[in-house]
Design an enzyme around this catalytic site. Structure first.
Site, PDB file in Angstrom:
ATOM      1  N   HIS A   1       4.549   8.049   1.168  1.00  0.00           N
ATOM      2  CA  HIS A   1       3.254   7.521   1.643  1.00  0.00           C
ATOM      3  C   HIS A   1       3.221   6.020   1.388  1.00  0.00           C
ATOM      4  O   HIS A   1       2.809   5.563   0.320  1.00  0.00           O
ATOM      5  CB  HIS A   1       2.111   8.246   0.927  1.00  0.00           C
ATOM      6  CG  HIS A   1       0.732   7.860   1.390  1.00  0.00           C
ATOM      7  ND1 HIS A   1      -0.373   8.659   1.171  1.00  0.00           N
ATOM      8  CD2 HIS A   1       0.271   6.774   2.044  1.00  0.00           C
ATOM      9  CE1 HIS A   1      -1.452   8.061   1.668  1.00  0.00           C
ATOM     10  NE2 HIS A   1      -1.084   6.896   2.193  1.00  0.00           N
TER      11      HIS A   1
ATOM     12  N   GLU B   1      -9.422  11.516   0.961  1.00  0.00           N
ATOM     13  CA  GLU B   1      -9.256  10.263   0.198  1.00  0.00           C
ATOM     14  C   GLU B   1     -10.663   9.799  -0.181  1.00  0.00           C
ATOM     15  O   GLU B   1     -11.056   9.869  -1.341  1.00  0.00           O
ATOM     16  CB  GLU B   1      -8.538   9.205   1.049  1.00  0.00           C
ATOM     17  CG  GLU B   1      -8.363   7.861   0.339  1.00  0.00           C
ATOM     18  CD  GLU B   1      -7.777   6.757   1.240  1.00  0.00           C
ATOM     19  OE1 GLU B   1      -7.764   6.917   2.477  1.00  0.00           O
ATOM     20  OE2 GLU B   1      -7.359   5.712   0.682  1.00  0.00           O
TER      21      GLU B   1
ATOM     22  N   ASP C   1       1.197   3.607  -1.252  1.00  0.00           N
ATOM     23  CA  ASP C   1       0.223   3.368  -0.176  1.00  0.00           C
ATOM     24  C   ASP C   1       0.372   1.961   0.422  1.00  0.00           C
ATOM     25  O   ASP C   1       1.036   1.797   1.454  1.00  0.00           O
ATOM     26  CB  ASP C   1      -1.200   3.597  -0.703  1.00  0.00           C
ATOM     27  CG  ASP C   1      -2.188   4.024   0.374  1.00  0.00           C
ATOM     28  OD1 ASP C   1      -1.760   4.235   1.519  1.00  0.00           O
ATOM     29  OD2 ASP C   1      -3.392   4.149   0.070  1.00  0.00           O
TER      30      ASP C   1
HETATM   31  N1  ADE Z   1      -4.193   2.469   6.114  1.00  0.00           N
HETATM   32  C1  ADE Z   1      -3.507   1.839   5.160  1.00  0.00           C
HETATM   33  N2  ADE Z   1      -3.831   2.301   3.958  1.00  0.00           N
HETATM   34  C2  ADE Z   1      -4.737   3.291   4.142  1.00  0.00           C
HETATM   35  C3  ADE Z   1      -5.443   4.166   3.295  1.00  0.00           C
HETATM   36  N3  ADE Z   1      -5.287   4.150   1.970  1.00  0.00           N
HETATM   37  N4  ADE Z   1      -6.309   5.031   3.842  1.00  0.00           N
HETATM   38  C4  ADE Z   1      -6.487   5.064   5.152  1.00  0.00           C
HETATM   39  N5  ADE Z   1      -5.847   4.269   6.003  1.00  0.00           N
HETATM   40  C5  ADE Z   1      -4.968   3.391   5.501  1.00  0.00           C
HETATM   41 ZN    ZN Z   2      -2.347   5.582   3.130  1.00  0.00          ZN
END
Ligand code: ADE
Ligand code: ZN
Length: 334
Positions: A14, A197, A275
């Site tokens: 990710h 999230e 991320d």
């Molecule tokens: N694009 C880049 N990082 C992201 C995240 N943490 N959540 C959603 N979209 C993203």
């Molecule tokens: Zn992400």
């Protein structure tokens, strides 16, 4: 322990390539391309990386990506990330890219994917780092726009292992992309989606039941639904969790509140990921170190998390066997 975590063989599942754009490279590309940035220096830009939520981050992330224009720019971006992987013993990667962020600015799809693929091929030949590229649809845009992007990707499907869904979760639930994900699955591509999230546990359920994804990105809000946690463990649905991202975007107040080890203990197949490391203060090793410092993660837990990253990757069986063997050797050698 820090050295152990850095040298631990691991995979990253990710990682948004656009989120690995360090301020130094952003300034260099802006200058190379004659683009004016609304910041006078790298330090000033870094100071702006103070986010109250996901949307505040996304606004800067899309702004930053506007310095990427040429095939060489996308190569340089990807290669810089590969060098970090080499330094942190990351042996397999499945990076995301957001083509719409670029095609909507008039950059051809071919330019974007050619630069990224060239760097990923070089990672394999020069460093033995294997990879599978994942193309994400931006969920704040329409499903029709996603269909259009899929069409643009068709000549390059040999360079893409799967499809993801990212950007603003609130107000853009999985169901909005039901038809395009069905098409993607019929084309034989693997699928993932950001869910749970900032959004509710229900988004994780819907990503599984409506989009039928192979993995969930983040998924930390699943903790609000004990039945869902049980299901994730039983069905071995992997979650690609991003600890530093979650604290920087105030999903958790601080690392001591993070639920990744709680989910691990409950049998959920969690993995550690960075991320958007250029924005959130660290790459994969720094995320592992943050779990050790903030949650008291043990070496055994770190090894289990690394093992999950190989097991739930989209690597072929033979490659997974190699990766497991490297991990076992590392643990014995200590
Ligand atoms: N694009 C880049 N990082 C992201 C995240 N943490 N959540 C959603 N979209 C993203
Ligand atoms: Zn992400």
């Amino acid at each position: 322990m820090d050295q152990f975590l850095n040298d631990l063989p691991k995979a990253e599942l990710h990682l948004h390539l656009e989120g690995s754009l360090e301020p130094e490279l952003m300034f260099a590309l802006a200058e190379r391309n004659g683009i004016a940035l609304p910041y006078s220096a790298v330090d000033q830009l870094r100071q702006a990386y103070n986010f109250a939520n996901l949307q505040e981050f996304l606004d800067l992330y899309y702004q930053g990506a506007a310095v990427l224009l040429t095939e060489q720019d996308f190569y340089d971006l990807t290669w810089a990330y590969v060098e970090r992987c080499k330094a942190q013993n990351i042996l397999h990667i499945e990076p995301f890219f957001d083509p719409q962020t670029h095609t909507d600015r008039g950059i051809p799809f071919a330019t974007v994917i050619s630069g990224i693929s060239r760097a990923l091929q070089q990672a394999e030949t020069e460093y033995g780092i294997s990879s599978g590229l994942i193309m994400c649809f931006l969920r704040h845009l329409s499903e029709d726009a996603a269909f259009e992007t899929l069409q643009q990707a068709e000549p390059y499907l040999d360079q893409i292992i799967g499809i993801g869904l990212d950007s603003s979760e609130k107000g853009h639930p999985p169901a909005k992309f039901e038809r395009v994900f069905a098409k993607v699955r019929n084309m034989g591509l693997l699928t993932v989606a950001h869910a749970g999230e900032e959004g509710p546990a229900q988004n994780v359920i819907d990503a599984l039941d409506i989009l039928k994804v192979d993995r969930i990105d983040h998924g930390v809000r699943a903790i609000d639904d004990p039945q869902l946690i049980k299901r994730l463990a039983e069905e071995k649905v992997a979650l690609t969790v991003c600890p530093l991202s979650n604290t920087r975007l105030k999903v958790f107040d601080d690392m001591s509140q993070h639920n990744i080890l709680q989910m691990l203990e409950q049998g959920v197949k969690v993995t550690v990921n960075s991320d958007d490391p250029a924005y959130f203060g660290g790459y994969l090793t720094e995320n592992f170190i943050a779990l050790e410092k903030g949650l008291g993660m043990t070496q055994e837990q770190a090894v289990e998390l690394a093992r999950n990253s190989f097991e739930y990757s989209f690597a072929k069986k033979e490659r997974k066997e190699e990766l497991f063997a490297l991990l076992d050797r590392h643990c014995v050698a200590r």
